[in-house]
Design a protein around this motif. Structure first.
Motif, mmCIF file in Angstrom:
data_model
loop_
_atom_site.group_PDB
_atom_site.id
_atom_site.type_symbol
_atom_site.label_atom_id
_atom_site.label_comp_id
_atom_site.label_asym_id
_atom_site.label_seq_id
_atom_site.Cartn_x
_atom_site.Cartn_y
_atom_site.Cartn_z
ATOM 1 N N ARG A 17 1.978 0.729 -3.302
ATOM 2 C CA ARG A 17 3.038 1.294 -2.469
ATOM 3 C C ARG A 17 3.307 2.749 -2.845
ATOM 4 N NH1 ARG A 17 9.241 -1.052 -1.823
ATOM 5 N NH2 ARG A 17 9.945 0.541 -0.356
ATOM 6 N N SER A 18 3.373 3.033 -4.147
ATOM 7 C CA SER A 18 3.632 4.413 -4.562
ATOM 8 C C SER A 18 2.478 5.329 -4.187
ATOM 9 C CB SER A 18 3.905 4.472 -6.070
ATOM 10 O OG SER A 18 2.789 4.029 -6.824
ATOM 11 N N ARG A 19 1.254 4.804 -4.223
ATOM 12 C CA ARG A 19 0.114 5.617 -3.796
ATOM 13 C C ARG A 19 0.210 5.948 -2.313
ATOM 14 N NH1 ARG A 19 -2.760 2.148 -7.517
ATOM 15 N NH2 ARG A 19 -3.450 0.766 -5.836
ATOM 16 N N ASP A 20 0.656 5.002 -1.516
ATOM 17 C CA ASP A 20 0.819 5.265 -0.084
ATOM 18 C C ASP A 20 1.868 6.355 0.154
ATOM 19 O OD1 ASP A 20 -1.064 3.362 0.534
ATOM 20 O OD2 ASP A 20 0.390 1.783 0.967
ATOM 21 N N VAL A 21 2.953 6.309 -0.606
ATOM 22 C CA VAL A 21 3.997 7.334 -0.485
ATOM 23 C C VAL A 21 3.425 8.704 -0.844
ATOM 24 C CG1 VAL A 21 6.199 8.155 -1.416
ATOM 25 C CG2 VAL A 21 5.890 5.723 -0.900
ATOM 26 N N LEU A 22 2.646 8.759 -1.912
ATOM 27 C CA LEU A 22 2.046 10.015 -2.342
ATOM 28 C C LEU A 22 1.108 10.566 -1.266
ATOM 29 C CD1 LEU A 22 1.317 12.206 -4.422
ATOM 30 C CD2 LEU A 22 -0.346 10.595 -5.387
#
Length: 331
Positions: A17-22
């Motif tokens: 999820r954090s990678r998608d935000v990045l």
């Protein structure tokens, strides 16, 4: 502006999820492609390919190991950019227009989003420890064109960004890596336990075997372990900086600290000096050398060897060189 995001999917402090935000955040500023590493050394291949394709920025999401691989991939492209195919120094290649780009400017800039357990390189650049805050700072840097050019270290044919170790500290890293392969989480406690284990059962302390050789200088022999830094700090224990060579800088040559012995009292005193608010390691067992352009470490028996916290096996000799103005970074 074109960018490549190199993602280590095993990065310890990020999630899918954090990678998608990045990715969404970066795509608001640049034309982005995303590449996931699949094996050791893959990040270096991706970075060199990006340089060959004329990409403007390579962004890393991972720990210091991922950064090191990407830097080595970029520097391999830099060597190819030199007119004779050899490792170039700072400035412009011999065939370049004096008003044209420097070698560092011919390469993609590097932006580092911390995703590992320690993230020494990113923090040494002044980036926040948490990836969302670092991402915001990098996005601002991209918008404003904010960057700096840093020097690197080279050990034989491999580059490093912040540190190298020959002897005790590299052996400790080897123990930590072995523990992590068994499922242990990388924490300051794991490093402390590994250090104590190595000190008690794994180190030959009575017969120091390492020599520092410098051009035009008398050799310094009978050293027990050596730490080399391209910047300060050497590492972190949580939020506390560990500073064997506090004057080390991306803008200068390499700094070296060696211990002549690994006796309990003297070693404890020196480690305490590393951790001081105003570190100044000194004493009869301490050798410190500042702003070195080149030197070699030679040992009478094989020594553990690490670069940027990555254990690389045992060596009997390693030649170190400072490479000034080597790489542009977004910060």
């Amino acid at each position: 502006m074109r960018a490549v995001l190199v993602v280590n999917p095993k990065a310890t402090t990020t999630s899918e999820r954090s990678r998608d935000v990045l990715v969404r955040a970066l795509r608001s500023e640049v034309d982005l492609s995303v590449r996931y590493t699949r094996r050791r050394g893959h990040a270096a291949d991706i970075a060199r390919e990006a340089a060959d394709q004329g990409v403007d920025v390579v962004v890393t999401l991972g720990g210091d190991g991922t950064v090191n691989e990407v830097v080595n991939g970029l520097m391999a492209a830099r060597v190819a950019a030199a007119p004779d195919g050899t490792t170039p120094g700072p400035g412009r290649p011999d065939d370049a227009d004096p008003s044209g780009p420097t070698l560092a400017e011919r390469l993609p800039a590097l932006a580092t989003v911390p995703g590992g357990s320690t993230n020494v390189f990113a923090r040494a650049l002044g980036l926040p420890r948490e990836w969302p805050d670092s991402t915001s700072m990098i996005l601002e840097g991209l918008r404003l064109g904010r960057q700096r050019t840093i020097g690197l270290g080279r050990a034989d044919d491999r580059y490093f960004t912040f540190c190298a170790g020959f002897g005790f500290d590299a052996a400790v890293i080897h123990r930590v890596e072995q523990a992590r392969r068994k499922g242990r989480v990388s924490t300051p406690g794991l490093y402390l336990r590994s250090m104590l284990q190595q000190y008690v059962v794994g180190t030959e302390r009575r017969h120091p075997a390492i020599t520092v050789e410098r051009p035009g200088e008398e050799a310094e022999a009978d050293l027990a372990t050596v730490i080399v830094q391209n910047t300060a700090p050497w590492t972190y224990v949580g939020d506390r900086e560990v500073n064997p060579n506090p004057a080390a800088s991306f803008d200068l040559g390499l700094d070296l600290l060696a211990l002549r012995r690994l006796r309990v009292a003297g070693t404890t005193r020196t480690v305490t000096q590393f951790l001081s608010q105003q570190p100044d390691p000194h004493g009869r067992q301490v050798l410190r050398l500042h702003d070195l352009a080149e030197f070699a470490l030679v040992s009478a028996r094989p020594q553990a060897f690490q670069l940027d916290g990555d254990y690389l096996g045992e060596r009997e000799k390693v030649r170190f060189t400072s490479v000034p103005a080597a790489l542009r970074v977004i910060c």
